[in-house]
Design an enzyme around this catalytic site. Structure first.
Site, mmCIF file in Angstrom:
data_model
loop_
_atom_site.group_PDB
_atom_site.id
_atom_site.type_symbol
_atom_site.label_atom_id
_atom_site.label_comp_id
_atom_site.label_asym_id
_atom_site.label_seq_id
_atom_site.Cartn_x
_atom_site.Cartn_y
_atom_site.Cartn_z
ATOM 1 N N CYS A 118 33.110 -21.097 37.076
ATOM 2 C CA CYS A 118 32.210 -20.734 38.166
ATOM 3 C C CYS A 118 32.705 -21.371 39.453
ATOM 4 O O CYS A 118 33.273 -22.453 39.444
ATOM 5 C CB CYS A 118 30.800 -21.238 37.833
ATOM 6 N N CYS A 125 25.951 -29.064 37.119
ATOM 7 C CA CYS A 125 26.268 -28.017 36.145
ATOM 8 C C CYS A 125 27.667 -28.177 35.554
ATOM 9 O O CYS A 125 28.652 -28.310 36.280
ATOM 10 C CB CYS A 125 26.130 -26.655 36.816
ATOM 11 N N GLY A 165 28.929 -18.938 34.722
ATOM 12 C CA GLY A 165 29.250 -18.037 35.829
ATOM 13 C C GLY A 165 28.056 -17.672 36.686
ATOM 14 O O GLY A 165 26.903 -17.932 36.321
ATOM 15 N N GLU A 166 28.345 -17.078 37.821
ATOM 16 C CA GLU A 166 27.303 -16.619 38.744
ATOM 17 C C GLU A 166 27.315 -15.086 38.705
ATOM 18 O O GLU A 166 28.241 -14.458 39.237
ATOM 19 C CB GLU A 166 27.594 -17.168 40.153
ATOM 20 N N SER A 197 19.926 -14.645 36.313
ATOM 21 C CA SER A 197 19.726 -15.912 37.020
ATOM 22 C C SER A 197 20.801 -16.104 38.084
ATOM 23 O O SER A 197 21.984 -15.953 37.817
ATOM 24 C CB SER A 197 19.782 -17.055 35.998
ATOM 25 N N SER A 220 17.658 -19.997 40.846
ATOM 26 C CA SER A 220 17.855 -21.434 40.649
ATOM 27 C C SER A 220 17.588 -22.122 41.973
ATOM 28 O O SER A 220 18.461 -22.201 42.824
ATOM 29 C CB SER A 220 19.288 -21.698 40.177
ATOM 30 N N LEU A 221 16.368 -22.582 42.139
ATOM 31 C CA LEU A 221 15.967 -23.156 43.428
ATOM 32 C C LEU A 221 16.307 -24.648 43.463
ATOM 33 O O LEU A 221 17.052 -25.104 44.316
ATOM 34 C CB LEU A 221 14.472 -22.903 43.644
ATOM 35 N N ASN A 296 19.801 -31.411 32.085
ATOM 36 C CA ASN A 296 20.606 -31.756 30.914
ATOM 37 C C ASN A 296 21.693 -32.707 31.338
ATOM 38 O O ASN A 296 22.423 -32.417 32.284
ATOM 39 C CB ASN A 296 21.308 -30.484 30.420
HETATM 40 N N1 SAH Z 1 24.869 -19.138 38.151
HETATM 41 C C1 SAH Z 1 23.578 -18.769 37.719
HETATM 42 C C2 SAH Z 1 23.410 -18.696 36.211
HETATM 43 C C3 SAH Z 1 24.079 -19.739 35.370
HETATM 44 S S1 SAH Z 1 23.356 -21.331 35.298
HETATM 45 C C4 SAH Z 1 22.542 -19.681 38.341
HETATM 46 O O1 SAH Z 1 22.913 -20.591 39.043
HETATM 47 O O2 SAH Z 1 21.362 -19.419 38.171
HETATM 48 C C5 SAH Z 1 21.862 -21.113 34.419
HETATM 49 C C6 SAH Z 1 20.778 -22.088 34.812
HETATM 50 O O3 SAH Z 1 21.032 -23.396 34.281
HETATM 51 C C7 SAH Z 1 20.629 -22.269 36.302
HETATM 52 O O4 SAH Z 1 19.277 -22.321 36.651
HETATM 53 C C8 SAH Z 1 21.316 -23.607 36.518
HETATM 54 O O5 SAH Z 1 20.948 -24.166 37.729
HETATM 55 C C9 SAH Z 1 20.864 -24.360 35.296
HETATM 56 N N2 SAH Z 1 21.640 -25.549 34.961
HETATM 57 C C10 SAH Z 1 22.957 -25.746 35.092
HETATM 58 N N3 SAH Z 1 23.297 -26.987 34.681
HETATM 59 C C11 SAH Z 1 22.167 -27.577 34.284
HETATM 60 C C12 SAH Z 1 21.862 -28.870 33.769
HETATM 61 N N4 SAH Z 1 22.796 -29.806 33.587
HETATM 62 N N5 SAH Z 1 20.572 -29.124 33.460
HETATM 63 C C13 SAH Z 1 19.609 -28.189 33.638
HETATM 64 N N6 SAH Z 1 19.832 -26.969 34.121
HETATM 65 C C14 SAH Z 1 21.093 -26.663 34.455
#
Ligand code: SAH
Length: 347
Positions: A118, A125, A165-166, A197, A220-221, A296
């Site tokens: 990504c 992330c 990925g996005e 998402s 993802s706010l 996480n």
């Molecule tokens: N790129 C997209 C989809 C992939 S990430 C997005 O940003 O929405 C899927 C979700 O997991 C998103 O809401 C992201 O912010 C969240 N996410 C990523 N890493 C995380 C972590 N370590 N703990 C909790 N949520 C996480």
């Protein structure tokens, strides 16, 4: 991918109308395309020889021109706590992606990846740490569903585009995937059972709204003001919180689908009462739902949170009249959060 397949057309990435065109170019009748389509997307065969209502000669011609891609299961991790199963799939070019099968009360949901790595750089992330390699093709997104259904012998009832990925950074392929997935003569999945998402690629949110597919948009706010959000999500420098919320309102008006806001709670970063109050102001008048996720832990970062802090923040929001729940965490024993397995594997 074998040398042979390199120049062949990836048939699972074609829409029905594209397939019809190609079949006619081969000098065959248009209805043959529909027969092939049904073998591919209803029976889900992996070999042209299985298409028994086509002549052997035509099947031979098809395998000269097209290839039916497949994914290899590199690893399958089943949770001992719940029914979550995580797949690490190898793509035809040797790259890896993750797919997670989750059991809910109403059925099975599959979380699929849309890119190898990504570009978005969200600080918390795991998917972004090794950087971006490439977009997935429509067939590679689709095959995560077909291969998982085949392996698990389970029919997936909903799809979330929430893996590595996005999705809105691979817009065209994702749109093509959605059209193939929902085609009435093929796999026929209702797009009302699909969620996408995004970290907030604003122009593509407008584009998706205009498609009016009925997909649930998850945003993802994670923070309510530009300073905080930019600190943890670089995409915010390009599309700020207000622009994002405006786009969400447009999506809501156009599709009448409630927006889901993801909020990964990080201790000391976005968990204060001030932020809960800002969230209320931001979402005022919008049909929405806040999904709080205790962040996480990933080994490259120091961020942390707990279920208790998530419940505390949810209470703050509920008391303010904001619709919020704490997301059930599934598969914690198998690192089911996105990007973590691929990361382990590629080191
Ligand atoms: N790129 C997209 C989809 C992939 S990430 C997005 O940003 O929405 C899927 C979700 O997991 C998103 O809401 C992201 O912010 C969240 N996410 C990523 N890493 C995380 C972590 N370590 N703990 C909790 N949520 C996480």
């Amino acid at each position: 991918m074998t040398e042979n397949n390199r120049e062949k057309i990836d048939i699972l990435s074609l829409s029905l109308s594209e397939l019809e065109e190609k079949i006619q170019q081969l000098g065959e009748k248009k209805f043959r395309a529909l027969q092939i389509w049904q073998w591919l997307h209803i029976k889900k065969v992996r070999n042209f020889d299985k298409m028994s209502n086509l002549s052997a000669q035509f099947r031979g011609k098809l395998s000269d021109v097209f290839c039916i891609k497949s994914l290899i299961i590199s690893k399958r991790l089943a949770s001992n706590i719940d029914n979550t199963v995580k797949y690490l799939y190898e793509l035809p070019d040797g790259n890896h992606i993750e797919t997670v099968l989750m059991k809910y009360k109403y059925g099975y949901s599959l979380c699929v990846s849309t890119q190898v790595g990504c570009k978005m750089g969200c600080r918390f992330c795991a998917s972004t740490i090794a950087g971006y390699k490439r977009d997935l093709t429509p067939s590679e997104i689709l095959l995560q569903i077909y291969e998982t259904e085949r392996d698990s012998e389970i029919k997936v009832s909903s799809i979330v585009l929430m893996g590595i990925g996005e999705p809105l950074d691979n817009f065209e392929n994702v749109i093509k995937f959605l059209e193939i997935l929902s085609n009435k003569d093929g796999n026929n999945m209702s797009l009302r059972h699909v969620s996408l998402s995004t970290c907030g690629i604003v122009p593509r949110i407008y584009d998706l709204a205009d498609k009016n597919y009925g997909i649930t948009l998850s945003v993802s706010l994670h923070a309510t003001d530009d300073k905080k959000r930019s600190e943890i999500m670089p995409v915010n420098d390009k599309y700020n919180v207000n622009e994002l919320i405006e786009a969400c309102k447009y999506y809501l008006n156009k599709t009448k689908r409630r927006i889901s806001f993801e909020y990964a709670l990080i201790d000391g970063i976005n968990d204060s009462i001030e932020q809960a109050k800002q969230l209320k102001i931001l979402l005022r008048g919008m049909q929405s739902h806040v999904n709080i996720i205790p962040v996480n832990k990933i080994k490259e970062r120091k961020f942390s949170s707990s279920r208790e802090s998530a419940v505390r923040f949810q209470k703050m929001l509920t008391e303010l009249g904001v619709n919020a729940t704490v997301r059930r965490t599934l598969g914690t024993d198998i690192d089911a959060a996105c990007g973590q397995l691929r990361r382990e594997y590629e080191i």
